[in-house]
Design a protein around this motif. Structure first.
Motif, PDB file in Angstrom:
ATOM      1  N   TRP A   1      -2.019  -4.162  -9.484  1.00  0.00           N
ATOM      2  CA  TRP A   1      -1.553  -3.010  -9.563  1.00  0.00           C
ATOM      3  C   TRP A   1      -0.429  -2.675 -10.391  1.00  0.00           C
ATOM      4  O   TRP A   1      -0.561  -1.732 -11.329  1.00  0.00           O
ATOM      5  CB  TRP A   1      -1.166  -2.177  -8.127  1.00  0.00           C
TER       6      TRP A   1
ATOM      7  N   ASP B   1      -1.882  -3.297 -14.295  1.00  0.00           N
ATOM      8  CA  ASP B   1      -2.674  -2.083 -14.543  1.00  0.00           C
ATOM      9  C   ASP B   1      -2.219  -0.665 -14.577  1.00  0.00           C
ATOM     10  O   ASP B   1      -2.662   0.116 -15.217  1.00  0.00           O
ATOM     11  CB  ASP B   1      -4.123  -2.275 -13.798  1.00  0.00           C
ATOM     12  N   ILE B   2      -1.362  -0.532 -13.478  1.00  0.00           N
ATOM     13  CA  ILE B   2      -0.706   0.789 -13.357  1.00  0.00           C
ATOM     14  C   ILE B   2       0.610   1.005 -13.941  1.00  0.00           C
ATOM     15  O   ILE B   2       0.993   2.047 -14.536  1.00  0.00           O
ATOM     16  CB  ILE B   2      -0.956   1.453 -12.102  1.00  0.00           C
TER      17      ILE B   2
ATOM     18  N   GLN C   1       2.324   1.858  -3.287  1.00  0.00           N
ATOM     19  CA  GLN C   1       1.241   2.403  -4.304  1.00  0.00           C
ATOM     20  C   GLN C   1       1.130   3.739  -4.018  1.00  0.00           C
ATOM     21  O   GLN C   1       0.930   4.662  -5.027  1.00  0.00           O
ATOM     22  CB  GLN C   1       0.097   1.518  -4.207  1.00  0.00           C
TER      23      GLN C   1
ATOM     24  N   THR D   1       0.729  -1.374   0.199  1.00  0.00           N
ATOM     25  CA  THR D   1       0.081  -0.059   0.097  1.00  0.00           C
ATOM     26  C   THR D   1       0.868   1.238   0.084  1.00  0.00           C
ATOM     27  O   THR D   1       0.452   2.327  -0.724  1.00  0.00           O
ATOM     28  CB  THR D   1      -0.934   0.089   1.353  1.00  0.00           C
TER      29      THR D   1
END
Lengths: 457, 290
Positions: free
Chosen positions: A124, A127-128, A105, A102
């Motif tokens: 994550w 996709d990111i 991110q 977390t």
């Protein structure tokens, strides 16, 4: 005069508020995107060469403090700092394990990623991070270091290579996860790997498993994985699911596995299971309240004499014996993202980060790592010293011998679920499975609904 | 002319506060409202999706459970939490022996961080070595309830982490009680009113604004309650102690900032609704004259 002073003070106060607000980097703009990352990258590469001075990189990491991974990792960082004294220094900032991803991110969103990151949430990252080129492409560097590249696992290198770019450093060591049992509380008629789950339970008597429900219910989910792998089609679902995450857990292998784990949790779990975190589960095992704990080879450090302060109720490290799961099953996942470096760092920091990756994967460090935390490096020819040292490490040798060519090696069941389901929902729902307020079928349906919602657009 | 000058000075002094409000509150609130209508991962550009985030939220079982929990917690806050704070205020108002000491002790829980309290309660309610269960086991050795992990106990265990810490309510009410002129009480006593009658007919009507403020503070704290749940049940078992801030945070973890901001908007609306409803019920705008 008084009035002028008052007005001046008000103006000063207003100005300081405005300046204070505008001087910080504006991260609130929702439209700041890839362009910003590219801009930063450009700025970094255009920076004129600075005079040679030690490059210090600070990274948050959970392998520190009381975390069992810190036992090897922190001294390894020290060795790196000694080797590159005056050139590079790596500083570790302690962070709890379950908030590590977390934090990463959040730092990514602020454009403040640390120079080295271990692992990533699959969704994550795919996709990111990857679409936004947030990673440093390691392909050229690996090509320039063929010996290093040769040590990486082929499967892992393939998984980490996307459109010809290597997005994260591939694994060099595979560490099959099995279990440890207390050989004084429980003496199986043959190695546990050769028993079926039913045979194990028949011999288990009144003994207990060190289970847990908090965090990601790690030890419980490992045992669930082993049970699931014994169901028809289980291993195939796991192997396929790690590449394409599953959101439907209502098929027969899942229901059967949930039913068995419910039985184990209700009848064979240590008394503190509900609400137990990893430390509680480990404590159950190391205080003789539980006879079996599912965990990886890195736990051997806890059974060494130096960790005797963790033992109680007459437990000693000699009582621990390592093995694989019933049905000759071990857990390992080579399809994962390992260490990676963000793009856009100043050149010196990237070099320091690359130097650390190279350092970690030198034959000496890999052997030291395997002697401390177990595992095998298939593409590394072991030195004589390593072979001798390994033979003297009883638990690691046991774990090494327990894995044979017939061992079914499968990824963990949580790896086929979306991150929020694996790390939050699974553990939160377990108490209901234990107290019987949900049936295995309802458990499967609720988890599936959560997974569908997590994967939804 | 003098009046205009005074007004100018008032506005000048208000300016820093207005700027702070605009920069730190209004702009983020507007951003939240706008992005709640978008699909946004926090990194790429937001895409307008209309009311989809709100529809999805109301279609989620965990969100409906959160609303139900909020309703129960709000009722408990309004009646028990504020009620308890008011009773303590009335007792302190009579200045019994040791009232100053009691007031200070009553303050202590509020100077300890909520997160620390949550950890203390985790140990307090622990099934194996928690104080509560060990106390109960003296009478019933077979007693075995992991309070934070079993329903319906988890809801009440979470409730107990805040229920009796109502010092703000006590202080607000106590201040209003102390502002009631002694002459009024004296006149009532001369007219033969009993202590109970004075409390119900004079004190309570005169401190209704303080009670209303206490209820607003208490309910809005329930709307925003996060640490007490995140550090104990994490919304479990299942979703039984779920609330909106937890959904907000988990949406952020899933990189669904549009959904997270939709949850924020709902929290803001619920807060404003609380304010309006309590103001209407207690007729707080009507100024009482002594």
């Amino acid at each position: 005069m008084k009035k002028i002073l008052t007005v001046a003070l008000i103006i000063l106060l207003c100005a300081s508020i405005l300046i204070g607000c505008t001087e910080t980097t504006d991260n609130s703009d929702p439209t700041q995107t890839k362009e910003k990352a590219t801009e930063t990258k450009k700025e970094a590469t255009e920076k004129p060469a600075e005079p040679v001075e030690e490059i210090v990189i600070t990274i948050p990491h959970y392998k520190s403090g009381q975390n069992v991974g810190g036992v090897f990792f922190l001294p390894q960082v020290e060795r790196f700092n000694e080797m590159y004294d005056g050139k590079y220094e790596l500083v570790i900032e302690e962070i709890p394990q379950d908030s590590y991803q977390t934090k990463i991110q959040q730092l990514a969103q602020q454009g403040k990623l640390p120079a080295l990151i271990e692992g990533a949430d699959k969704n994550w990252f795919e996709d990111i991070a990857i679409p936004n080129d947030m990673y440093y492409d390691l392909s050229t560097w690996l090509d320039e270091n063929p010996e290093l590249k040769a040590r990486t696992l082929v499967d892992s290198l393939g998984y980490n290579t996307i459109d010809g770019k290597v997005v994260a450093f591939p694994l060099t060591v595979v560490r099959p996860i099995g279990l440890f049992y207390n050989n004084e509380l429980f003496t199986p008629s043959k190695p546990i790997g050769e028993l079926s789950m039913d045979e194990l339970l028949a011999e288990f008597g009144d003994n207990k498993f060190a289970f847990m429900t908090v965090e990601n219910a790690w030890t419980t989910s490992l045992m669930l994985t082993a049970i699931f792998a014994q169901q028809d089609g289980g291993p195939e679902i796991l192997k396929e699911g790690v590449l394409n995450q599953k959101s439907d857990y209502t098929s027969k292998p899942f229901i059967d596995a949930f039913t068995i784990i419910q039985n184990l949790l209700q009848n064979y779990a240590s008394s503190n299971t509900v609400g137990a975190a990893y430390a509680d589960a480990a404590n159950s095992f190391m205080s003789q309240s539980a006879a079996i704990i599912a965990n990886g080879p890195w736990m051997v450090g806890d059974f060494a004499a130096e960790s005797s302060d963790k033992w109680s109720n007459g437990f000693t490290g000699e009582m621990a014996t390592g093995g694989v799961y019933p049905g000759n099953i071990a857990i390992a996942n080579t399809f994962s993202y390992n260490w990676w470096i963000p793009s856009g760092l100043p050149e010196g920091e990237t070099e320091a980060a690359l130097a650390f990756l190279a350092f970690m994967n030198t034959p000496e460090e890999l052997e030291a790592y395997m002697l401390a935390e177990g595992g095998t490096a298939p593409n590394l020819t072991p030195s004589d010293e390593y072979v001798t040292a390994l033979s003297e490490k009883r638990l690691l040798s046991e774990l090494s011998l327990a894995v044979n060519s017939d061992t079914i090696i499968i990824p963990m069941i949580l790896d086929i679920m979306p991150g929020s389901v694996a790390n939050e929902e699974f553990g939160k729902l377990l108490p209901k499975l234990i107290d019987g307020s949900v049936t295995p079928e309802e458990f499967a349906t609720i988890l599936s609904d959560k997974a569908v919602a997590a994967l939804a657009e | 002319m003098r009046n205009r000058k005074t007004k100018l000075w008032i506005y000048l002094f208000l300016l820093p506060a207005i700027i702070i409000f605009l920069v730190f509150f209004l702009v983020p609130i507007i951003t939240i409202f706008i992005t709640s209508f978008t699909k946004w991962d926090g990194f790429n550009s937001p895409i307008f999706v209309g009311f989809k985030n709100f529809i999805n939220l109301f279609g989620k079982a965990e969100f409906l459970i959160s609303l139900k929990n909020l309703l129960y917690w709000s009722l408990i806050a309004a009646f028990l939490h504020v009620g308890y704070g008011a009773i303590v205020a009335f007792i302190l108002y009579r200045k019994p022996f040791g009232w100053r000491f009691t007031r200070s002790v009553f303050m202590i829980p509020n100077v300890i961080a909520v997160a620390a309290w949550a950890m203390i309660y985790r140990f307090f309610f622990n099934n194996d070595f928690g104080f509560l269960n060990n106390l109960i086991r003296i009478f019933n050795p077979e007693f075995n309830i992991p309070w934070f992990y079993n329903s319906p106990y988890a809801f009440w265990a979470v409730t107990l982490t805040w229920l009796f810490y109502s010092v703000f309510v006590t202080l607000v009410i106590l201040t209003d009680l102390m502002a009631i002129p002694d002459e009024i009480h004296e006149a009532a006593r001369i007219d033969g009113a009993s202590a109970l009658r004075i409390t119900f007919k004079i004190d309570l009507p005169m401190i209704k604004n303080a009670i209303g403020t206490g209820i607003i503070l208490s309910i809005t704290s329930r709307i925003a309650m996060f640490e007490a749940i995140a550090l104990t049940t994490r919304g479990g078992p299942g979703d039984d102690t779920m609330n909106i801030p937890l959904i907000l945070v988990s949406s952020i973890t899933d990189m669904k900032y549009g959904v997270a901001n939709a949850a924020s908007v709902i929290m803001i609306i619920l807060g404003i609704l609380t304010l309006i409803i309590v103001e209407l019920i207690f007729k707080m705008r009507k100024v009482e004259k002594f």
